[in-house]
Design a protein around this motif. Structure first.
Motif, PDB file in Angstrom:
ATOM      1  N   LYS A 163     105.638  54.255  73.158  1.00 30.37           N
ATOM      2  CA  LYS A 163     106.412  55.501  73.126  1.00 30.37           C
ATOM      3  C   LYS A 163     105.544  56.703  73.487  1.00 30.37           C
ATOM      4  N   TYR A 164     104.333  56.730  72.961  1.00 27.40           N
ATOM      5  CA  TYR A 164     103.470  57.877  73.232  1.00 27.40           C
ATOM      6  C   TYR A 164     103.102  57.947  74.713  1.00 27.40           C
ATOM      7  N   PHE A 165     102.769  56.806  75.295  1.00 29.58           N
ATOM      8  CA  PHE A 165     102.435  56.783  76.722  1.00 29.58           C
ATOM      9  C   PHE A 165     103.614  57.247  77.568  1.00 29.58           C
ATOM     10  N   ILE A 166     104.805  56.736  77.269  1.00 34.74           N
ATOM     11  CA  ILE A 166     105.996  57.114  78.042  1.00 34.74           C
ATOM     12  C   ILE A 166     106.246  58.617  77.941  1.00 34.74           C
ATOM     13  N   ASN A 167     106.195  59.160  76.737  1.00 34.71           N
ATOM     14  CA  ASN A 167     106.426  60.594  76.553  1.00 34.71           C
ATOM     15  C   ASN A 167     105.370  61.444  77.244  1.00 34.71           C
ATOM     16  N   ALA A 168     104.107  61.021  77.137  1.00 29.40           N
ATOM     17  CA  ALA A 168     103.024  61.789  77.767  1.00 29.40           C
ATOM     18  C   ALA A 168     103.206  61.847  79.276  1.00 29.40           C
ATOM     19  N   GLN A 169     103.566  60.724  79.873  1.00 35.74           N
ATOM     20  CA  GLN A 169     103.734  60.696  81.324  1.00 35.74           C
ATOM     21  C   GLN A 169     104.985  61.455  81.768  1.00 35.74           C
ATOM     22  N   ALA A 170     106.045  61.388  80.968  1.00 34.89           N
ATOM     23  CA  ALA A 170     107.260  62.136  81.305  1.00 34.89           C
ATOM     24  C   ALA A 170     106.992  63.636  81.277  1.00 34.89           C
ATOM     25  N   TRP A 171     106.301  64.097  80.246  1.00 31.49           N
ATOM     26  CA  TRP A 171     105.972  65.525  80.146  1.00 31.49           C
ATOM     27  C   TRP A 171     105.018  65.938  81.268  1.00 31.49           C
ATOM     28  N   SER A 172     104.015  65.109  81.551  1.00 29.60           N
ATOM     29  CA  SER A 172     103.066  65.396  82.626  1.00 29.60           C
ATOM     30  C   SER A 172     103.792  65.615  83.949  1.00 29.60           C
ATOM     31  N   ALA A 173     104.758  64.742  84.241  1.00 25.81           N
ATOM     32  CA  ALA A 173     105.498  64.850  85.500  1.00 25.81           C
ATOM     33  C   ALA A 173     106.442  66.047  85.495  1.00 25.81           C
ATOM     34  N   LYS A 174     107.132  66.271  84.386  1.00 26.29           N
ATOM     35  CA  LYS A 174     108.138  67.331  84.326  1.00 26.29           C
ATOM     36  C   LYS A 174     107.506  68.713  84.400  1.00 26.29           C
ATOM     37  N   ASP A 175     106.414  68.932  83.666  1.00 21.70           N
ATOM     38  CA  ASP A 175     105.809  70.257  83.573  1.00 21.70           C
ATOM     39  C   ASP A 175     104.526  70.396  84.388  1.00 21.70           C
ATOM     40  N   ASN A 176     104.218  69.372  85.194  1.00 18.08           N
ATOM     41  CA  ASN A 176     103.041  69.422  86.069  1.00 18.08           C
ATOM     42  C   ASN A 176     101.753  69.668  85.279  1.00 18.08           C
ATOM     43  N   VAL A 177     101.600  68.916  84.198  1.00 22.40           N
ATOM     44  CA  VAL A 177     100.406  68.992  83.358  1.00 22.40           C
ATOM     45  C   VAL A 177      99.479  67.838  83.722  1.00 22.40           C
ATOM     46  N   ASP A 178      98.228  68.149  84.059  1.00 21.32           N
ATOM     47  CA  ASP A 178      97.262  67.112  84.422  1.00 21.32           C
ATOM     48  C   ASP A 178      96.722  66.450  83.157  1.00 21.32           C
ATOM     49  N   ILE A 179      96.983  65.142  83.024  1.00 19.22           N
ATOM     50  CA  ILE A 179      96.552  64.383  81.851  1.00 19.22           C
ATOM     51  C   ILE A 179      95.710  63.193  82.289  1.00 19.22           C
ATOM     52  N   PHE A 180      94.573  63.018  81.633  1.00 16.10           N
ATOM     53  CA  PHE A 180      93.781  61.797  81.746  1.00 16.10           C
ATOM     54  C   PHE A 180      94.060  60.969  80.496  1.00 16.10           C
ATOM     55  N   TYR A 181      94.781  59.865  80.684  1.00 14.79           N
ATOM     56  CA  TYR A 181      95.175  59.071  79.523  1.00 14.79           C
ATOM     57  C   TYR A 181      93.989  58.265  79.010  1.00 14.79           C
ATOM     58  N   PHE A 182      93.897  58.177  77.680  1.00 16.25           N
ATOM     59  CA  PHE A 182      92.837  57.410  77.046  1.00 16.25           C
ATOM     60  C   PHE A 182      93.469  56.206  76.340  1.00 16.25           C
ATOM     61  N   SER A 183      93.138  55.008  76.844  1.00 15.50           N
ATOM     62  CA  SER A 183      92.159  54.765  77.903  1.00 15.50           C
ATOM     63  C   SER A 183      92.646  53.613  78.755  1.00 15.50           C
ATOM     64  N   SER A 184      91.770  53.136  79.621  1.00 17.00           N
ATOM     65  CA  SER A 184      92.171  52.057  80.514  1.00 17.00           C
ATOM     66  C   SER A 184      92.120  50.698  79.811  1.00 17.00           C
ATOM     67  N   PHE A 185      90.952  50.266  79.341  1.00 17.25           N
ATOM     68  CA  PHE A 185      90.785  48.934  78.760  1.00 17.25           C
ATOM     69  C   PHE A 185      90.346  49.034  77.297  1.00 17.25           C
ATOM     70  N   ASP A 186      90.826  48.108  76.468  1.00 14.75           N
ATOM     71  CA  ASP A 186      90.313  48.006  75.108  1.00 14.75           C
ATOM     72  C   ASP A 186      88.816  47.706  75.139  1.00 14.75           C
ATOM     73  N   GLU A 187      88.067  48.293  74.193  1.00 12.02           N
ATOM     74  CA  GLU A 187      86.622  48.087  74.123  1.00 12.02           C
ATOM     75  C   GLU A 187      86.223  47.738  72.688  1.00 12.02           C
TER      76      GLU A 187
END
Length: 305
Positions: free
Chosen positions: A256-280
């Motif tokens: 849910k958090y990933f979906i919301n973050a990406q939806a907001w990023s696209a809608k409001d043109n906010v540059d987001i670097f999501y954390f993170s790519s791979f589990d460590e």
């Protein structure tokens, strides 16, 4: 992963309402949610934070160019930018591989209380910039939060990099928790761009209010920046591990958090670097069990959902 025509769910059609985020009530099962998560991922992200280490590896180990390139290739279909955190011990391969594969790079020099390593990091960042591998330069990550350096020491590093990159059209900034830019106006003034980490999870926020809380964090950084560009350099939600007050680490909440973050990023043109790519796995020691489960991919480099 390839596009599936029969997919029922699309982020374009999801009911997204500002700070409330996507209305998840119509996604009746976890499988429905996974389908929306996959659709969101396939549409692509602005940026993602690069996870460097496999099982048995940790910061201080030197990582091979081959390992870095393998992981960059995995991320390439899904992101425009990659963020790296260091310029030594194999981390210098990340900006070079990003450039090789047509991905932009936010390259970071990791600064701490080891001044000899700091010199290597600064030299490495400047060298990568001169090679044309740096699109944004980050001088330090959460140094003030950890209290590893004084403001004057950090500012000296920032201005050294700015002087070295003069005329190269590379914005120089510093990464820290969003509120640090309100408290430290000299550092904020020194930055060309405000690089802000925003984690509702680490403030014990419930998933229901997490998007609006992240937006408030962004707003605080924007107010401090006084017109400068604000980039969210880290935000994410763990899929497993401990809870922190109202913030619960579950697969459902991570999706849910990933979906919301990406939806907001696209809608409001906010540059987001999501954390993170791979589990460590190494992060268990630093953050508890939850530290090992922030990735969109698991530790075996397989998509989680």
């Amino acid at each position: 992963m390839s596009y599936r025509e029969e997919r029922k769910f699309s982020l374009d059609k999801a009911n997204f309402s500002g700070s409330a985020g996507v209305d998840f009530s119509k996604y009746e099962s976890i499988e429905d949610l996974k389908e929306l998560w996959n659709d969101t991922l396939e549409k692509g992200m602005h940026g993602i934070c690069f996870s460097m280490y496999e099982d048995g590896q940790e910061p201080g180990d030197t990582i091979t160019e081959e390992q870095v390139e393998r992981r960059v290739k995995i991320l390439k279909p899904y992101t425009k930018w990659i963020r790296s955190f260091s310029c030594i011990e194999g981390n210098e391969h990340i900006p070079r591989m990003a450039k090789k594969h047509g991905i932009k790079n936010l390259a970071g020099a990791w600064l701490g209380d080891d001044f000899e390593k700091n010199e290597l990091e600064i030299a490495g960042l400047i060298q990568l910039a001169k090679e044309g591998c740096v699109d944004i330069a980050a001088v330090g990550n959460e140094v003030m939060y950890r209290k590893d350096l004084t403001e004057d020491q950090l500012l000296e590093y920032i201005y050294r990099v700015k002087d070295a990159l003069k005329g190269m059209d590379i914005p120089v900034g510093y990464v820290d928790a969003y509120y640090e830019f309100s408290h430290r106006p000299r550092i904020t003034e020194a930055c060309d761009v405000i690089l802000s980490n925003c984690y509702p999870y680490w403030e014990g926020c419930s998933i229901e209010h997490s998007l609006s809380h992240m937006q408030q964090m962004f707003g605080q950084a924007a107010a401090a920046g006084n017109g400068k560009k604000i980039i969210i350099t880290e935000t994410g939600w763990p899929s497993k591990g401990e809870s922190l007050r109202g913030a619960h680490s579950t697969e459902e909440n991570a999706m849910k958090y990933f979906i919301n973050a990406q939806a907001w990023s696209a809608k409001d043109n906010v540059d987001i670097f999501y954390f993170s790519s791979f589990d460590e796995s190494w992060k268990v020691g630093a953050e508890g069990v939850v530290g090992a489960y922030w990735g969109l991919w698991d530790k075996h480099e397989k998509l989680k959902f």
